[in-house]
Design a protein around this motif. Structure first.
Motif, PDB file in Angstrom:
ATOM      1  N   TYR A 205       0.794  -1.213  -0.042  1.00 48.31           N
ATOM      2  CA  TYR A 205       0.050   0.047  -0.092  1.00 48.31           C
ATOM      3  C   TYR A 205       1.006   1.384   0.024  1.00 48.31           C
ATOM      4  CZ  TYR A 205      -3.703   3.275   1.531  1.00 48.31           C
ATOM      5  OH  TYR A 205      -4.731   4.557   1.448  1.00 48.31           O
ATOM      6  N   ASP A 206       2.163   1.273   0.820  1.00 48.03           N
ATOM      7  CA  ASP A 206       2.787   2.492   0.740  1.00 48.03           C
ATOM      8  C   ASP A 206       3.975   2.463  -0.488  1.00 48.03           C
ATOM      9  OD1 ASP A 206       4.798   0.342   1.251  1.00 48.03           O
ATOM     10  OD2 ASP A 206       5.230   0.906   3.338  1.00 48.03           O
ATOM     11  N   GLY A 207       3.793   1.632  -1.575  1.00 47.53           N
ATOM     12  CA  GLY A 207       4.515   1.775  -2.489  1.00 47.53           C
ATOM     13  C   GLY A 207       5.921   1.063  -2.481  1.00 47.53           C
ATOM     14  N   LYS A 208       6.297   0.484  -1.375  1.00 42.41           N
ATOM     15  CA  LYS A 208       7.577   0.182  -1.124  1.00 42.41           C
ATOM     16  C   LYS A 208       7.490  -1.485  -1.570  1.00 42.41           C
ATOM     17  CE  LYS A 208       8.619   3.291   2.415  1.00 42.41           C
ATOM     18  NZ  LYS A 208       9.037   3.133   3.805  1.00 42.41           N
ATOM     19  N   GLY A 209       6.477  -1.974  -2.490  1.00 42.52           N
ATOM     20  CA  GLY A 209       6.676  -3.545  -2.830  1.00 42.52           C
ATOM     21  C   GLY A 209       7.056  -3.492  -4.270  1.00 42.52           C
ATOM     22  N   LEU A 210       7.086  -4.794  -4.689  1.00 40.05           N
ATOM     23  CA  LEU A 210       7.812  -5.030  -6.018  1.00 40.05           C
ATOM     24  C   LEU A 210       6.837  -5.762  -6.864  1.00 40.05           C
ATOM     25  CD1 LEU A 210      11.025  -6.467  -4.505  1.00 40.05           C
ATOM     26  CD2 LEU A 210      10.763  -4.359  -5.736  1.00 40.05           C
ATOM     27  N   PRO A 211       6.754  -5.843  -8.066  1.00 40.44           N
ATOM     28  CA  PRO A 211       8.050  -5.164  -8.997  1.00 40.44           C
ATOM     29  C   PRO A 211       7.838  -3.922  -9.603  1.00 40.44           C
ATOM     30  CG  PRO A 211       6.886  -6.718 -10.362  1.00 40.44           C
ATOM     31  CD  PRO A 211       6.402  -6.681  -9.074  1.00 40.44           C
ATOM     32  N   LYS A 212       6.575  -3.404  -9.400  1.00 41.44           N
ATOM     33  CA  LYS A 212       6.236  -2.060 -10.003  1.00 41.44           C
ATOM     34  C   LYS A 212       6.004  -0.677  -9.125  1.00 41.44           C
ATOM     35  CE  LYS A 212       4.163  -4.161 -14.154  1.00 41.44           C
ATOM     36  NZ  LYS A 212       4.076  -5.379 -13.630  1.00 41.44           N
ATOM     37  N   ARG A 213       6.116  -1.220  -7.914  1.00 41.80           N
ATOM     38  CA  ARG A 213       6.127   0.001  -6.592  1.00 41.80           C
ATOM     39  C   ARG A 213       4.873   0.805  -6.865  1.00 41.80           C
ATOM     40  NH1 ARG A 213      10.388  -0.248  -3.570  1.00 41.80           N
ATOM     41  NH2 ARG A 213      12.424  -1.003  -4.329  1.00 41.80           N
ATOM     42  N   ARG A 214       3.743   0.010  -7.158  1.00 46.66           N
ATOM     43  CA  ARG A 214       2.482   0.786  -7.234  1.00 46.66           C
ATOM     44  C   ARG A 214       1.943   0.951  -5.956  1.00 46.66           C
ATOM     45  NH1 ARG A 214       0.088  -3.749 -11.418  1.00 46.66           N
ATOM     46  NH2 ARG A 214       0.763  -2.867 -13.164  1.00 46.66           N
ATOM     47  N   ARG A 215       1.065   2.094  -5.594  1.00 47.03           N
ATOM     48  CA  ARG A 215       0.635   2.345  -3.994  1.00 47.03           C
ATOM     49  C   ARG A 215      -0.627   2.759  -4.004  1.00 47.03           C
ATOM     50  NH1 ARG A 215       4.348   7.057  -1.767  1.00 47.03           N
ATOM     51  NH2 ARG A 215       2.840   6.749  -0.383  1.00 47.03           N
ATOM     52  N   GLY A 216      -1.089   2.680  -2.834  1.00 41.92           N
ATOM     53  CA  GLY A 216      -2.472   3.397  -2.539  1.00 41.92           C
ATOM     54  C   GLY A 216      -3.476   2.945  -3.517  1.00 41.92           C
ATOM     55  N   GLU A 217      -4.294   3.767  -4.040  1.00 44.37           N
ATOM     56  CA  GLU A 217      -5.411   3.687  -5.038  1.00 44.37           C
ATOM     57  C   GLU A 217      -5.029   3.370  -6.425  1.00 44.37           C
ATOM     58  OE1 GLU A 217      -8.483   3.903  -3.822  1.00 44.37           O
ATOM     59  OE2 GLU A 217      -7.719   4.326  -1.802  1.00 44.37           O
ATOM     60  N   ALA A 218      -3.526   3.318  -6.659  1.00 42.44           N
ATOM     61  CA  ALA A 218      -3.163   2.638  -7.910  1.00 42.44           C
ATOM     62  C   ALA A 218      -3.373   1.272  -7.778  1.00 42.44           C
ATOM     63  CB  ALA A 218      -1.681   3.202  -8.123  1.00 42.44           C
ATOM     64  N   LEU A 219      -3.202   0.537  -6.676  1.00 42.43           N
ATOM     65  CA  LEU A 219      -3.310  -0.851  -6.517  1.00 42.43           C
ATOM     66  C   LEU A 219      -4.923  -1.212  -6.684  1.00 42.43           C
ATOM     67  CD1 LEU A 219      -0.955  -1.722  -3.556  1.00 42.43           C
ATOM     68  CD2 LEU A 219      -0.736  -2.353  -5.794  1.00 42.43           C
ATOM     69  N   LEU A 220      -5.094  -2.123  -7.170  1.00 44.03           N
ATOM     70  CA  LEU A 220      -6.835  -2.648  -7.590  1.00 44.03           C
ATOM     71  C   LEU A 220      -7.131  -3.044  -5.805  1.00 44.03           C
ATOM     72  CD1 LEU A 220      -6.646  -5.575 -10.220  1.00 44.03           C
ATOM     73  CD2 LEU A 220      -7.495  -3.102 -10.276  1.00 44.03           C
ATOM     74  N   PRO A 221      -8.504  -2.608  -5.812  1.00 47.96           N
ATOM     75  CA  PRO A 221      -8.926  -3.031  -4.484  1.00 47.96           C
ATOM     76  C   PRO A 221      -8.922  -4.463  -4.052  1.00 47.96           C
ATOM     77  CG  PRO A 221     -10.531  -1.581  -5.577  1.00 47.96           C
ATOM     78  CD  PRO A 221      -9.421  -1.892  -6.610  1.00 47.96           C
ATOM     79  N   ILE A 222      -9.078  -5.384  -5.045  1.00 48.39           N
ATOM     80  CA  ILE A 222      -8.890  -6.854  -4.559  1.00 48.39           C
ATOM     81  C   ILE A 222      -7.469  -7.218  -4.172  1.00 48.39           C
ATOM     82  CG2 ILE A 222     -11.036  -7.369  -6.099  1.00 48.39           C
ATOM     83  CD1 ILE A 222      -9.232  -8.538  -8.180  1.00 48.39           C
ATOM     84  N   SER A 223      -6.677  -6.407  -5.022  1.00 50.66           N
ATOM     85  CA  SER A 223      -4.961  -6.757  -4.643  1.00 50.66           C
ATOM     86  C   SER A 223      -4.895  -6.390  -3.119  1.00 50.66           C
ATOM     87  CB  SER A 223      -4.183  -5.842  -5.423  1.00 50.66           C
ATOM     88  OG  SER A 223      -4.464  -6.497  -6.664  1.00 50.66           O
ATOM     89  N   ARG A 224      -5.474  -5.277  -2.722  1.00 55.83           N
ATOM     90  CA  ARG A 224      -5.263  -4.605  -1.202  1.00 55.83           C
ATOM     91  C   ARG A 224      -5.931  -5.791  -0.365  1.00 55.83           C
ATOM     92  NH1 ARG A 224      -7.795   0.840  -2.104  1.00 55.83           N
ATOM     93  NH2 ARG A 224      -7.846   0.524  -4.286  1.00 55.83           N
ATOM     94  N   VAL A 225      -6.996  -6.250  -0.807  1.00 57.43           N
ATOM     95  CA  VAL A 225      -7.789  -7.085   0.123  1.00 57.43           C
ATOM     96  C   VAL A 225      -7.132  -8.396   0.331  1.00 57.43           C
ATOM     97  CG1 VAL A 225     -10.034  -8.752   0.085  1.00 57.43           C
ATOM     98  CG2 VAL A 225     -10.178  -6.249  -0.089  1.00 57.43           C
TER      99      VAL A 225
END
Length: 280
Positions: free
Chosen positions: A159-179
């Protein structure tokens, strides 16, 4: 035959490949669907949650050879890093120091940890990118929706954009990905002694960092109801019952068989294409 019935054994194999406790994927699916309902997701998104949860680590075997070169034992690497905050080099070091090269001399363990920490900044992003690419490709071949396929591609984002591989963060991530990120964290720890307490303690600690705070809050608010199906000793029946109507059926059995064949062969670079040739 229902697609979900075939994906559950595949999920069990993925759990083993990813060094996760047995039935983690099935528990993830149940918790994710419960969370989706609590958050007001439509039926189509609930189905995406279920399918993406079952094959979330479909590409994990594809990088076993690279992880073996990185640490010597990819299963020990994955177990050691399962619970650490991967955005923190210090936490990564602690995880490596606890789990790497167990049973060997202190010198051997120190060399293994030092080698991993030196190579990880370059190797780990490449490994996660490969896992996501394989998961997404196989998921698309299984006939999953584009939303579910993208969720597979976002399995290691944060959620904070510190993941991999594309460093997407917050609302840029799909809701189902965050769940799914929240659901898997709890599913992984739920069967372990004291695991549920550890899971929620960490969720609250990493809320707004690794995990979406809205999803964490929804789980905390309806904790007993959402976790009830996942507490069962044999969750398969609950997983099949959780799939929204109409149930997905397998349209092309051979296409699915080829996915299973390719998944089995991914573990070793020497077996690629072997099982596919057996199918003909």
């Amino acid at each position: 035959m229902r697609l979900a019935e075939l994906l559950c054994p595949l999920a069990a194999a993925s759990d083993t490949g990813a060094a996760l406790p047995p039935e983690t994927a099935q528990r993830t699916a149940l918790i994710a669907v419960g969370l989706g309902k609590a958050l007001g997701f439509p039926e189509a998104s609930l189905a995406d949650l279920l399918f993406a949860a079952l094959v979330r680590h479909l590409g994990c075997s594809a990088t076993a050879h690279e992880e073996t070169r990185l640490m010597g034992d990819e299963q020990a690497l994955r177990r050691s890093m399962a619970m650490v905050d991967k955005a923190s080099p210090l936490e990564m070091l602690k995880g490596a120091s606890r789990g790497f090269a167990q049973g060997h001399s202190r010198l051997r363990r120190a060399r293994t940890v030092a080698g991993f920490m030196a190579r990880a900044p370059l190797a780990v992003p490449r490994i996660f990118a490969a896992r996501c690419e394989v998961s997404a490709r196989l998921g698309r071949r299984l006939g999953l929706s584009e939303a579910a396929v993208r969720a597979l591609d976002e399995a290691y984002e944060r959620y904070d954009g510190k993941g991999l591989p594309k460093r997407r963060r917050g609302e840029a991530l799909l809701p189902i990905s965050r769940v799914l990120a929240v659901a898997e964290w709890v599913a992984m720890l739920l069967p372990l002694p004291g695991g549920e307490a550890i899971a929620f303690e960490t969720l609250n600690k990493r809320s707004g960092g690794e995990f979406d705070p809205k999803v964490v809050a929804a789980l905390c608010e309806s904790r007993a109801e959402i976790l009830a199906p996942a507490r069962r000793d044999a969750p398969l029946a609950a997983v099949l019952a959780a799939e929204p109507e109409p149930h997905r059926l397998i349209d092309d059995p051979k296409a699915v068989a080829l996915v299973l064949a390719d998944f089995a062969d991914l573990k070793s670079t020497f077996t690629l294409g072997h099982s596919r040739r057996e199918i003909g």
